[in-house]
Design a protein around this motif. Structure first.
Motif, PDB file in Angstrom:
ATOM      1  N   GLU A 134     -18.874 -15.061  77.998  1.00 57.69           N
ATOM      2  CA  GLU A 134     -19.177 -16.338  79.402  1.00 57.69           C
ATOM      3  C   GLU A 134     -17.746 -17.541  79.251  1.00 57.69           C
ATOM      4  O   GLU A 134     -18.382 -18.189  80.323  1.00 57.69           O
ATOM      5  CB  GLU A 134     -19.886 -17.532  77.908  1.00 57.69           C
ATOM      6  CG  GLU A 134     -21.774 -16.566  78.223  1.00 57.69           C
ATOM      7  CD  GLU A 134     -22.794 -16.645  79.700  1.00 57.69           C
ATOM      8  OE1 GLU A 134     -22.451 -17.385  80.275  1.00 57.69           O
ATOM      9  OE2 GLU A 134     -22.668 -15.455  79.556  1.00 57.69           O
ATOM     10  N   GLU A 135     -17.195 -17.970  78.618  1.00 56.58           N
ATOM     11  CA  GLU A 135     -16.132 -18.847  78.969  1.00 56.58           C
ATOM     12  C   GLU A 135     -15.156 -18.056  79.819  1.00 56.58           C
ATOM     13  O   GLU A 135     -14.833 -19.014  80.507  1.00 56.58           O
ATOM     14  CB  GLU A 135     -15.347 -18.475  77.391  1.00 56.58           C
ATOM     15  CG  GLU A 135     -15.984 -19.430  76.094  1.00 56.58           C
ATOM     16  CD  GLU A 135     -16.410 -18.159  75.206  1.00 56.58           C
ATOM     17  OE1 GLU A 135     -16.614 -18.483  74.261  1.00 56.58           O
ATOM     18  OE2 GLU A 135     -16.467 -16.924  76.245  1.00 56.58           O
ATOM     19  N   VAL A 136     -15.226 -16.464  79.878  1.00 50.63           N
ATOM     20  CA  VAL A 136     -14.339 -16.718  80.923  1.00 50.63           C
ATOM     21  C   VAL A 136     -15.382 -16.696  82.805  1.00 50.63           C
ATOM     22  O   VAL A 136     -15.172 -16.690  83.965  1.00 50.63           O
ATOM     23  CB  VAL A 136     -13.834 -14.938  80.735  1.00 50.63           C
ATOM     24  CG1 VAL A 136     -14.006 -14.215  82.258  1.00 50.63           C
ATOM     25  CG2 VAL A 136     -13.221 -14.556  80.378  1.00 50.63           C
ATOM     26  N   LYS A 137     -16.504 -16.374  82.498  1.00 44.10           N
ATOM     27  CA  LYS A 137     -17.402 -16.768  83.261  1.00 44.10           C
ATOM     28  C   LYS A 137     -16.976 -17.991  84.149  1.00 44.10           C
ATOM     29  O   LYS A 137     -17.822 -18.460  85.428  1.00 44.10           O
ATOM     30  CB  LYS A 137     -18.615 -15.500  83.554  1.00 44.10           C
ATOM     31  CG  LYS A 137     -18.743 -14.379  83.208  1.00 44.10           C
ATOM     32  CD  LYS A 137     -20.562 -14.215  82.851  1.00 44.10           C
ATOM     33  CE  LYS A 137     -20.656 -12.336  83.309  1.00 44.10           C
ATOM     34  NZ  LYS A 137     -21.776 -12.543  82.656  1.00 44.10           N
ATOM     35  N   ALA A 138     -17.319 -19.058  83.055  1.00 40.54           N
ATOM     36  CA  ALA A 138     -17.399 -20.715  83.846  1.00 40.54           C
ATOM     37  C   ALA A 138     -16.401 -20.797  84.149  1.00 40.54           C
ATOM     38  O   ALA A 138     -16.108 -22.051  84.829  1.00 40.54           O
ATOM     39  CB  ALA A 138     -17.602 -21.273  81.877  1.00 40.54           C
ATOM     40  N   ILE A 139     -14.827 -20.785  84.257  1.00 38.33           N
ATOM     41  CA  ILE A 139     -13.495 -20.241  85.089  1.00 38.33           C
ATOM     42  C   ILE A 139     -13.690 -19.276  86.292  1.00 38.33           C
ATOM     43  O   ILE A 139     -13.576 -19.936  87.405  1.00 38.33           O
ATOM     44  CB  ILE A 139     -12.396 -20.096  83.899  1.00 38.33           C
ATOM     45  CG1 ILE A 139     -12.848 -21.120  82.732  1.00 38.33           C
ATOM     46  CG2 ILE A 139     -11.109 -20.449  84.804  1.00 38.33           C
ATOM     47  CD1 ILE A 139     -12.741 -22.770  82.789  1.00 38.33           C
ATOM     48  N   LEU A 140     -13.830 -18.180  86.188  1.00 37.46           N
ATOM     49  CA  LEU A 140     -13.281 -17.516  86.922  1.00 37.46           C
ATOM     50  C   LEU A 140     -14.334 -16.920  87.696  1.00 37.46           C
ATOM     51  O   LEU A 140     -14.284 -16.414  88.950  1.00 37.46           O
ATOM     52  CB  LEU A 140     -12.693 -16.443  86.649  1.00 37.46           C
ATOM     53  CG  LEU A 140     -11.427 -16.934  85.946  1.00 37.46           C
ATOM     54  CD1 LEU A 140     -10.956 -14.801  85.731  1.00 37.46           C
ATOM     55  CD2 LEU A 140     -10.278 -17.608  87.137  1.00 37.46           C
ATOM     56  N   GLY A 141     -16.434 -16.967  86.943  1.00 34.51           N
ATOM     57  CA  GLY A 141     -16.913 -16.370  87.758  1.00 34.51           C
ATOM     58  C   GLY A 141     -17.606 -15.328  87.289  1.00 34.51           C
ATOM     59  O   GLY A 141     -16.821 -14.433  86.224  1.00 34.51           O
ATOM     60  N   ASP A 142     -17.698 -14.018  88.473  1.00 35.14           N
ATOM     61  CA  ASP A 142     -17.896 -13.184  88.216  1.00 35.14           C
ATOM     62  C   ASP A 142     -17.020 -12.366  88.804  1.00 35.14           C
ATOM     63  O   ASP A 142     -16.541 -11.364  88.816  1.00 35.14           O
ATOM     64  CB  ASP A 142     -19.008 -12.306  88.817  1.00 35.14           C
ATOM     65  CG  ASP A 142     -20.549 -12.944  87.821  1.00 35.14           C
ATOM     66  OD1 ASP A 142     -20.998 -12.765  87.042  1.00 35.14           O
ATOM     67  OD2 ASP A 142     -21.668 -13.427  89.150  1.00 35.14           O
ATOM     68  N   SER A 143     -15.588 -12.500  88.575  1.00 36.60           N
ATOM     69  CA  SER A 143     -14.419 -11.832  88.852  1.00 36.60           C
ATOM     70  C   SER A 143     -14.486 -10.289  88.565  1.00 36.60           C
ATOM     71  O   SER A 143     -14.383 -10.194  86.571  1.00 36.60           O
ATOM     72  CB  SER A 143     -12.922 -12.688  89.169  1.00 36.60           C
ATOM     73  OG  SER A 143     -13.658 -13.946  89.586  1.00 36.60           O
ATOM     74  N   ASN A 144     -13.580  -9.758  88.994  1.00 34.72           N
ATOM     75  CA  ASN A 144     -13.507  -8.555  87.973  1.00 34.72           C
ATOM     76  C   ASN A 144     -11.972  -8.213  87.338  1.00 34.72           C
ATOM     77  O   ASN A 144     -11.027  -8.492  88.029  1.00 34.72           O
ATOM     78  CB  ASN A 144     -13.058  -7.005  89.377  1.00 34.72           C
ATOM     79  CG  ASN A 144     -12.582  -5.761  88.789  1.00 34.72           C
ATOM     80  OD1 ASN A 144     -13.162  -5.208  87.866  1.00 34.72           O
ATOM     81  ND2 ASN A 144     -13.147  -4.832  89.755  1.00 34.72           N
ATOM     82  N   VAL A 145     -12.399  -8.346  86.276  1.00 31.58           N
ATOM     83  CA  VAL A 145     -11.091  -8.823  85.351  1.00 31.58           C
ATOM     84  C   VAL A 145     -10.792  -7.389  84.523  1.00 31.58           C
ATOM     85  O   VAL A 145      -9.526  -8.080  83.681  1.00 31.58           O
ATOM     86  CB  VAL A 145     -10.897  -9.978  84.454  1.00 31.58           C
ATOM     87  CG1 VAL A 145     -10.969 -11.190  85.909  1.00 31.58           C
ATOM     88  CG2 VAL A 145     -12.475 -10.203  84.252  1.00 31.58           C
ATOM     89  N   LYS A 146     -11.481  -6.601  84.743  1.00 29.51           N
ATOM     90  CA  LYS A 146     -11.504  -5.574  83.406  1.00 29.51           C
ATOM     91  C   LYS A 146     -10.358  -4.384  84.008  1.00 29.51           C
ATOM     92  O   LYS A 146     -10.276  -4.263  84.867  1.00 29.51           O
ATOM     93  CB  LYS A 146     -12.920  -4.334  82.757  1.00 29.51           C
ATOM     94  CG  LYS A 146     -13.374  -3.906  82.151  1.00 29.51           C
ATOM     95  CD  LYS A 146     -14.207  -3.146  81.591  1.00 29.51           C
ATOM     96  CE  LYS A 146     -15.425  -4.142  81.373  1.00 29.51           C
ATOM     97  NZ  LYS A 146     -16.176  -2.964  81.013  1.00 29.51           N
ATOM     98  N   PRO A 147      -9.483  -4.086  83.029  1.00 30.44           N
ATOM     99  CA  PRO A 147      -8.892  -3.063  83.301  1.00 30.44           C
ATOM    100  C   PRO A 147      -8.827  -2.058  83.725  1.00 30.44           C
ATOM    101  O   PRO A 147     -10.026  -1.834  82.660  1.00 30.44           O
ATOM    102  CB  PRO A 147      -7.517  -2.840  82.255  1.00 30.44           C
ATOM    103  CG  PRO A 147      -7.781  -4.450  81.688  1.00 30.44           C
ATOM    104  CD  PRO A 147      -9.426  -4.862  81.862  1.00 30.44           C
ATOM    105  N   ASN A 148      -8.182  -1.185  84.200  1.00 26.23           N
ATOM    106  CA  ASN A 148      -9.079   0.635  84.761  1.00 26.23           C
ATOM    107  C   ASN A 148      -8.783   1.326  83.802  1.00 26.23           C
ATOM    108  O   ASN A 148      -9.487   2.662  82.936  1.00 26.23           O
ATOM    109  CB  ASN A 148      -8.990   0.609  85.887  1.00 26.23           C
ATOM    110  CG  ASN A 148      -9.505   0.230  86.891  1.00 26.23           C
ATOM    111  OD1 ASN A 148      -8.265  -0.589  87.643  1.00 26.23           O
ATOM    112  ND2 ASN A 148     -10.367   0.053  87.511  1.00 26.23           N
ATOM    113  N   ALA A 149      -8.067   1.259  82.874  1.00 27.76           N
ATOM    114  CA  ALA A 149      -7.306   2.056  81.297  1.00 27.76           C
ATOM    115  C   ALA A 149      -6.592   0.469  80.699  1.00 27.76           C
ATOM    116  O   ALA A 149      -5.577   0.156  81.414  1.00 27.76           O
ATOM    117  CB  ALA A 149      -6.303   2.880  81.989  1.00 27.76           C
ATOM    118  N   ALA A 150      -5.763   1.065  79.296  1.00 32.98           N
ATOM    119  CA  ALA A 150      -5.968   0.622  78.279  1.00 32.98           C
ATOM    120  C   ALA A 150      -4.586   1.277  77.667  1.00 32.98           C
ATOM    121  O   ALA A 150      -5.143   2.631  76.938  1.00 32.98           O
ATOM    122  CB  ALA A 150      -6.902  -0.025  77.505  1.00 32.98           C
ATOM    123  N   ILE A 151      -3.876   0.874  77.041  1.00 27.77           N
ATOM    124  CA  ILE A 151      -3.122   1.436  76.498  1.00 27.77           C
ATOM    125  C   ILE A 151      -2.753   0.546  75.330  1.00 27.77           C
ATOM    126  O   ILE A 151      -2.165  -0.563  74.718  1.00 27.77           O
ATOM    127  CB  ILE A 151      -1.979   1.440  77.147  1.00 27.77           C
ATOM    128  CG1 ILE A 151      -1.997   2.692  78.552  1.00 27.77           C
ATOM    129  CG2 ILE A 151      -0.438   2.245  75.590  1.00 27.77           C
ATOM    130  CD1 ILE A 151      -0.765   2.791  79.183  1.00 27.77           C
TER     131      ILE A 151
END
Length: 280
Positions: A134-151
């Motif tokens: 919710e803290e992210v949504k409150a600032i950026l809405g529903d922006s797509n911010v998840k990485p497509n891969a993680a190391i």
């Protein structure tokens, strides 16, 4: 090469308040007029430092290594010496910047990976697994911010005593039980988690290897693609495990048998489509 620093608060038009960090350093290959334009994958580098500082050894040198291997690269300078959620918000703003400007930077918006080291690996995990907070949504809405891969590189994952890195835990959670639960990332892995490459050393005496094992187990249970490498010996904070990132008299830091994590991670990414594509 194009090199510049982005003030993420200014870019996102968000009041900075008391934030001291929240900057993104950009590393883009120069356009070669002799070749067709190319679309590249991107890598967001998140250095470690116990949520107390951002390690230089895990910042630009790592970005330049990815740059040399066909990636557009970015380094996040995030808030330290304070608790959740400022770090997650700044990481989310970095991902928003990369995806918003992907076309201009000739980046494939669906091939944006991220790498995190130690406490930076915890922030990577929070970005990968808690980006809908919710803290992210409150600032950026529903922006797509998840990485497509993680190391995940010798990462802090759990907030549970006996497994965690106490300094990172205390700093990011403030010992609030709600945050200890929420930020124990082995409990957050589900089918929506990005594919993960995980590496650690078995005798890491700073961040126990159990952190990577519990993350890999959670990935296995969620049936999300992952790759786990545990090297038998090696101290914490090796970065690229080469002479560039470790003092020449510190042979414990120059470990060719561990430095192979980088080409292994590249193969993991390439097999998932993270590669240069020429524009027809």
């Amino acid at each position: 090469m194009t090199n510049k620093v982005i003030d993420l608060y200014d870019y996102c038009k968000i009041p900075r308040g008391n934030a001291k960090k929240g900057y993104l350093t950009v590393y883009l290959p120069s356009f070669c007029a002799e070749n067709r334009p190319k679309i590249r994958p991107a890598m967001l580098v998140i250095p470690g430092g116990g949520y107390w500082m951002c390690s230089e050894r895990e910042s630009e040198p790592v970005a330049l290594r990815f740059l040399a291997n066909g990636f557009a690269a970015f380094v996040l300078d995030y808030e330290v010496q304070t608790g959740y959620p400022s770090q997650l918000i700044q990481a989310a703003m970095a991902m928003k910047y990369i995806r918003d400007n992907a076309e201009e930077m000739r980046i494939a918006a669906d091939k944006v990976a991220a790498i995190g080291f130690s406490a930076g690996g915890h922030l990577l995990g929070t970005l990968s697994l808690r980006s809908d907070a919710e803290e992210v949504k409150a600032i950026l809405g529903d922006s797509n911010v998840k990485p497509n891969a993680a190391i995940f590189s010798y990462s802090v994952i759990s907030m549970e005593r006996g497994i965690t890195h106490d300094g990172s835990r205390d700093m990011v959670t403030g010992n609030q039980e709600r945050l200890v639960e929420f930020l124990s990332l082995e409990k957050a892995v589900d089918k929506a988690a990005p594919p993960a490459f995980i590496w650690h050393t078995a005798d890491d005496d700073c961040v126990p290897v159990e952190n990577s094992i519990c993350l890999a187990t959670a990935y296995r249970n969620a049936r999300v693609p992952f790759e786990l490498h545990i090297f038998p010996h090696g101290r914490h904070g090796l970065s690229l495990a080469d002479a560039e990132m470790n003092d020449s008299f510190d042979q414990e830091g120059i470990r060719p048998e561990i430095a192979v994590w980088f080409p292994l991670a590249l193969t993991f990414l390439t097999n998932r489509g993270f590669k240069i594509e020429s524009v027809k």
